[in-house]
Design a protein around this motif. Structure first.
Motif, PDB file in Angstrom:
ATOM      1  N   MET B   1      77.781   5.717  34.425  1.00  0.00           N
ATOM      2  CA  MET B   1      77.966   5.678  35.870  1.00  0.00           C
ATOM      3  C   MET B   1      78.290   4.608  36.752  1.00  0.00           C
ATOM      4  O   MET B   1      78.286   3.390  36.274  1.00  0.00           O
ATOM      5  CB  MET B   1      76.263   5.977  36.149  1.00  0.00           C
ATOM      6  N   PRO B   2      78.894   4.827  37.790  1.00  0.00           N
ATOM      7  CA  PRO B   2      79.409   3.830  38.712  1.00  0.00           C
ATOM      8  C   PRO B   2      78.653   2.667  39.152  1.00  0.00           C
ATOM      9  O   PRO B   2      77.477   2.726  39.124  1.00  0.00           O
ATOM     10  CB  PRO B   2      80.275   4.475  39.822  1.00  0.00           C
ATOM     11  N   CYS B   3      79.160   1.752  39.508  1.00  0.00           N
ATOM     12  CA  CYS B   3      78.492   0.406  39.753  1.00  0.00           C
ATOM     13  C   CYS B   3      78.607   0.136  41.207  1.00  0.00           C
ATOM     14  O   CYS B   3      79.569  -0.604  41.563  1.00  0.00           O
ATOM     15  CB  CYS B   3      79.050  -0.829  38.942  1.00  0.00           C
ATOM     16  N   GLN B   4      77.652   0.561  41.902  1.00  0.00           N
ATOM     17  CA  GLN B   4      77.927   0.473  43.456  1.00  0.00           C
ATOM     18  C   GLN B   4      77.991  -0.837  43.990  1.00  0.00           C
ATOM     19  O   GLN B   4      78.529  -1.165  45.039  1.00  0.00           O
ATOM     20  CB  GLN B   4      76.411   1.209  44.095  1.00  0.00           C
ATOM     21  N   THR B   5      77.401  -1.661  43.381  1.00  0.00           N
ATOM     22  CA  THR B   5      77.382  -2.975  43.883  1.00  0.00           C
ATOM     23  C   THR B   5      78.691  -4.030  43.516  1.00  0.00           C
ATOM     24  O   THR B   5      78.646  -5.088  43.836  1.00  0.00           O
ATOM     25  CB  THR B   5      76.282  -3.729  43.462  1.00  0.00           C
ATOM     26  N   ASP B   6      79.324  -3.281  42.611  1.00  0.00           N
ATOM     27  CA  ASP B   6      80.525  -4.204  42.273  1.00  0.00           C
ATOM     28  C   ASP B   6      81.528  -4.387  43.301  1.00  0.00           C
ATOM     29  O   ASP B   6      81.646  -3.618  44.229  1.00  0.00           O
ATOM     30  CB  ASP B   6      81.573  -3.234  41.221  1.00  0.00           C
ATOM     31  N   PRO B   7      81.719  -5.907  43.585  1.00  0.00           N
ATOM     32  CA  PRO B   7      82.416  -6.376  44.603  1.00  0.00           C
ATOM     33  C   PRO B   7      83.762  -5.338  44.854  1.00  0.00           C
ATOM     34  O   PRO B   7      84.281  -5.480  46.111  1.00  0.00           O
ATOM     35  CB  PRO B   7      82.698  -7.528  44.547  1.00  0.00           C
ATOM     36  N   TRP B   9      84.489  -2.354  44.371  1.00  0.00           N
ATOM     37  CA  TRP B   9      84.400  -0.995  44.907  1.00  0.00           C
ATOM     38  C   TRP B   9      83.590  -1.056  46.186  1.00  0.00           C
ATOM     39  O   TRP B   9      82.471  -0.468  46.167  1.00  0.00           O
ATOM     40  CB  TRP B   9      84.221  -0.214  43.714  1.00  0.00           C
ATOM     41  N   ARG B  10      83.993  -1.805  47.154  1.00  0.00           N
ATOM     42  CA  ARG B  10      82.930  -1.894  48.347  1.00  0.00           C
ATOM     43  C   ARG B  10      83.243  -0.474  49.325  1.00  0.00           C
ATOM     44  O   ARG B  10      84.363   0.230  49.178  1.00  0.00           O
ATOM     45  CB  ARG B  10      83.314  -2.978  49.081  1.00  0.00           C
ATOM     46  N   TYR B  11      82.311  -0.271  50.040  1.00  0.00           N
ATOM     47  CA  TYR B  11      82.410   0.878  50.889  1.00  0.00           C
ATOM     48  C   TYR B  11      83.501   0.487  52.032  1.00  0.00           C
ATOM     49  O   TYR B  11      83.643  -0.434  52.739  1.00  0.00           O
ATOM     50  CB  TYR B  11      81.038   1.017  51.819  1.00  0.00           C
ATOM     51  N   ILE B  12      84.455   1.562  51.924  1.00  0.00           N
ATOM     52  CA  ILE B  12      85.607   1.449  53.259  1.00  0.00           C
ATOM     53  C   ILE B  12      85.609   2.842  53.637  1.00  0.00           C
ATOM     54  O   ILE B  12      86.041   3.786  52.997  1.00  0.00           O
ATOM     55  CB  ILE B  12      86.917   1.103  52.258  1.00  0.00           C
TER      56      ILE B  12
END
Lengths: 245, 455
Positions: B1-7, B9-12
């Motif tokens: 599962m993806p790693c939401q907090t990985d720097p 892949w931030r929300y853009i």
């Protein structure tokens, strides 16, 4: 031939819904379980209309492990396939400071899923048939600063599934571990994920159906993830600890 | 599962470059795929939004001027009445899925466009027509009610009995009256998945028009037209008439499973063909071959529904054959009395320009009474062209001929018309724009197309 019922735990997630659609299309009755089953009414109507299969909804709280035996009793039938798509990412930054939040992530990704699958596995064994699918994560293959709380719980879950598989290897109960890599779901919405590494939920569902029918043990959805994780797990710890990935 | 907090892949908030099926024009827009009604309302509140189904309109109809609201998560079928054939479903449901679910139970869409990869919401917005328009009219004739989210975020149900003006204007309104969320549509009962097809080769336009008039009683009629032939052969066509085969008309092996048809292999166009592969020479050769093959098959045959209604759906991604720059569709409707002359002028201009079109289609329309829907009593001609300077000039010429003959244009196909051309061709456009103003719909609902066309 009537097909065996499929139980999906954590059925509100995108991956779970895709899996539900795939198994409904194959004609399996579905048992969809989630904390808020009322959120699944629309999906139930849709699956019944499209595929003319019976769909039942069940309230299920993965953290309330004491209720798990009773939950199994409420199912219309003991399923032939049980798929656990329960998971909770949490916020790593929060998990580092707030131990209650961290414990919640650990319990949601490991203790809860392991408990319910262990109970189901025992019943499958008693009956002499059954298939179990645990959706774990590549994050469990090596702890990283950016999400080790979630990763460690998934590591525990992956090891549990592996042990379960080993225990039942000579019996008619099969366990499949799924390590999906990036998936375009609600969890990852708005994240700028690399398209080549990111699977659609439907892809995950197809991979699960295929892997289960072939009796596979551990799958990555996109093959490239095998290579990525092989590299990540082979980096010596002395170097790995200084990396930021 | 993806790693939401990985720097990494931030929300853009993603600005996406979007186009329609023709892949021309392309525009930047904020694309979102809401999962709740509240999230749709939030998008609408941002202004200049348009709903998008499966992106099968050819031009910029479903590219928002600012916000584009993908309806992909509103794709549930909600109920079906086995007695009346009324299906209640969300707007993002794909027509092909409706067929998969209900054809085995003896139901088929009452009106279908030439692809099954459209959504119900898109079908309503464009008020699509099918090969049975001369008999049954457009899709709008088979809608019981529509629920849509208005400018203020309220959900309204409209039908011929309540909010009837909103109902009529939403059908064919190109999504500019609100976000269509749910609808109730009527399917038609059929006895099999087979179509009894009659193929007639016709040597020129006059013969084709005569054959259409003679075939008025047929349920389905459509002609493929060779738009490169000239002189005496101008407008040579293959007319394909169709009827739903009854159980009694099926052979013994088919009647046992009347709703089963052979599974077909889908082909995919894996990459963009280089510009110029479709030249007038290759298209001319293709057309000659196609006509010759059709002429040899003239007469009656049994064809499965997918082949009859959706021949192009068998080639996934066929929009890539026109190359990277994309292509344009031209589709106009001409009034009955000016059709022979108008069609002749359109075909002459096309064949003179040598602009090849694989998908030239001619079809007779029946009566149509709608505030803004495309069809009119007469004929419709659809052509497609790769995007280049020559075809852009030709499109202008075709627009002019259409205007001269009192015709109008199909907005679901349009990608380049000017506001002036639209308003000259169709006085209803000004009326629709005035309605949008009076209801406060112009600021919240705006596509690139509606902006271009001053709607």
């Amino acid at each position: 031939m009537t097909k065996g019922p499929v139980l999906i735990l954590g059925a509100t997630s995108d991956m779970a819904q895709a899996v539900a659609r795939s198994y409904a299309a194959l004609g399996h009755p579905l048992q969809l379980a989630a904390r808020r089953p009322e959120a699944l009414e629309k999906l139930k109507a849709d699956l019944e209309l499209r595929h003319s299969v019976p769909v039942s909804l069940h309230a299920f709280d993965v953290l309330d492990t004491g209720s798990h035996p009773a939950f199994i009793e409420t199912l219309p039938a003991l399923p032939e396939i049980a798929i656990c798509a329960v998971g909770m990412m949490g916020e790593q930054v929060e998990n580092e400071q707030d131990m209650a939040a961290a414990a919640q992530v650990m319990r949601s990704n490991y203790e809860g899923p392991a408990t319910i699958l262990a109970l189901l596995a025992n019943r499958f064994d008693a009956r002499g048939s059954g298939q179990i699918v645990g959706i774990s994560s590549v994050a469990g293959l090596r702890g990283r600063a950016t999400n080790y709380v979630y990763g460690s719980a998934k590591a525990g879950f992956t090891a549990f599934l592996s042990g379960l598989r080993n225990r039942f290897a000579k019996r008619n109960v099969h366990v499949l571990t799924v390590l999906p890599g990036f998936v375009a779901t609600r969890m990852t919405e708005g994240m700028d994920l690399p398209p080549r590494l990111t699977a659609e939920p439907e892809e995950v569902a197809e991979a699960i159906v295929k892997a289960l029918s072939k009796g596979r043990n551990v799958i990555y959805v996109r093959k490239i993830w095998w290579l990525i994780m092989a590299i990540i797990t082979s980096i010596p710890e002395a170097i790995f600890k200084k990396l930021r990935i | 599962m993806p790693c939401q907090t990985d720097p990494v892949w931030r929300y853009i908030p993603v600005m996406s470059e979007l186009s329609g099926w023709g892949r021309f024009p392309r525009h930047k827009t904020q694309l979102a795929a809401p999962r709740s009604e509240g999230a749709i309302t939030a998008r609408v509140a941002e202004g200049r939004a348009i709903a998008r189904g499966n992106g099968r309109a050819y031009g910029d109809s479903a590219v928002g001027a600012r916000q584009t609201v993908s309806m992909r998560y509103f794709n549930h079928m909600l109920s079906f009445d086995e007695k009346t054939g009324v299906l209640v479903a969300e707007a993002g449901v794909i027509l092909g899925d409706v067929i998969s679910a209900f054809l085995p139970r003896g139901w088929f869409p009452a009106v279908t466009p030439g692809t099954k990869f459209v959504t119900l919401g898109g079908m309503i917005a464009a008020d699509v027509h099918g090969k049975n328009h001369h008999k049954d009219g457009s899709f709008g004739n088979f809608i019981d009610w529509i629920e849509l989210i208005g400018p203020d975020g309220t959900l309204r149900r409209c039908s011929p009995r309540s909010n009837d003006e909103l109902f009529r204007r939403t059908i064919g309104g190109m999504g500019l009256t609100g976000v269509i969320l749910r609808c109730a549509i009527r399917l038609r009962p059929v006895e099999s998945a087979w179509i009894r097809q009659t193929m007639q080769p016709l040597e020129n336009l006059d013969a084709a028009l005569e054959a259409f008039e003679a075939a008025d009683a047929a349920t389905y009629s459509v002609a493929w037209i060779d738009c490169l032939s000239q002189g005496d052969r101008l407008g040579r066509s293959l007319l394909m008439l169709g009827e739903h085969a009854t159980a009694a008309e099926l052979s013994e092996d088919k009647v046992r499973y009347p709703f089963e048809t052979p599974r077909k292999n889908k082909k995919t166009v894996p990459f963009d063909l280089p510009q110029g592969v479709l030249s007038q020479y290759t298209v001319r050769a293709f057309n000659a071959l196609y006509y010759w093959k059709g002429a040899r098959q003239s007469g009656e045959s049994l064809v499965d529904w997918d082949t009859y209604f959706y021949p192009l759906d068998a080639i996934l991604g066929w929009n890539r054959i026109y190359g990277r720059k994309g292509f344009m569709q031209f589709q106009c409707a001409l009034p009955l009395e000016s059709s022979p002359e108008g069609l002749r002028a359109l075909l002459e201009a096309t064949s003179e320009a040598g602009a090849g079109s694989f998908l030239a289609v001619l079809k007779r329309f029946g009566e149509q009474e709608s505030p803004f829907s495309f069809p009119m009593l007469g004929y419709t001609l659809a052509l497609d062209f790769p995007v280049n300077a020559k075809t852009l000039a030709l499109m202008e010429e075709l627009d002019r001929i259409t205007l001269d003959h009192g015709g109008r244009f199909y907005l679901a196909k349009d990608s380049q018309m000017s506001a002036e051309t639209l308003h000259r061709s169709d006085p209803r456009a000004a009326d629709y724009a005035a309605y949008r103003d009076s209801e406060g719909l112009r600021a919240p609902f705006q596509s690139r197309q509606s902006e271009r066309l001053s709607l």
